[in-house]
Design a protein around this motif. Structure first.
Motif: not given
Length: 189
Positions: A177-186
């Motif tokens: 949950n980043h300031t710019f929105g959700k990111a995913y490490i896959r």
């Protein structure tokens, strides 16, 4: 012949190192924006974890983390996070009954005799039955909560929460949950 015999004996005496390597892709807004490479090497009672990452959205953020365990106790860690050419460095050193921590040149002491679990280990082991974990990047203990179905929520100092998801004990995804929105490490391999 004598040297060949010594070489063969040395080969059998020296214990080989067991290594695990995991490669992940960082995805934001359905686009690959970076990578995480995690490697763990076990040699006798020593274990070393090295994690390198790069994340590009508005500029580049790189992280280089090296963690050393002796007899499954954190011995020392060095985390370097570079953002726009500026390094944020966190150093952790076990002193016997506590840990000396330097986080971006601010010094503190963690009064733990032995840190047994670190965030870097989440890349290699599902954290069943663990409720708190040491962050090598933050230099502090963070809350870890089981959500069920092999999912675990890590609460960061700023209140944001990352969710780690496992399949058959292997980390397959981290929701950030980043300031710019959700990111995913896959997981890639």
């Amino acid at each position: 012949m004598k040297y060949l015999l010594i070489l063969i004996c040395a080969f059998f005496i020296v214990k080989h190192a067991d290594a695990q390597t995991q490669q992940y892709q960082i995805v934001f807004a359905n686009h690959a924006v970076g990578f995480v490479n995690a490697k763990q090497v076990q040699q006798g009672s020593n274990r070393k974890i090295v994690i390198k990452s790069e994340f590009r959205i508005l500029g580049s953020i790189t992280t280089n983390l090296e963690v050393q365990f002796t007899d499954n106790i954190l011995d020392h860690a060095r985390n370097v996070r570079n953002k726009s050419g500026t390094d944020e460095i966190t150093l952790t050193q076990h002193t016997g009954n506590s840990y000396n921590i330097s986080h971006d040149n601010e010094k503190s002491v963690l009064p733990e005799a032995a840190v047994l679990h670190c965030v870097s280990e989440l890349y290699f082991t599902e954290p069943a039955h663990i409720t708190s974990i040491f962050s090598e990047a933050q230099g502090q203990i963070l809350a870890l909560k089981a959500l069920g179905e092999s999912r675990y929520e890590l609460t960061l100092p700023d209140g944001k929460r990352n969710v780690y998801r496992y399949e058959k004990g292997k980390l397959v995804e981290v929701e950030i949950n980043h300031t710019f929105g959700k990111a995913y490490i896959r997981l890639v391999s």
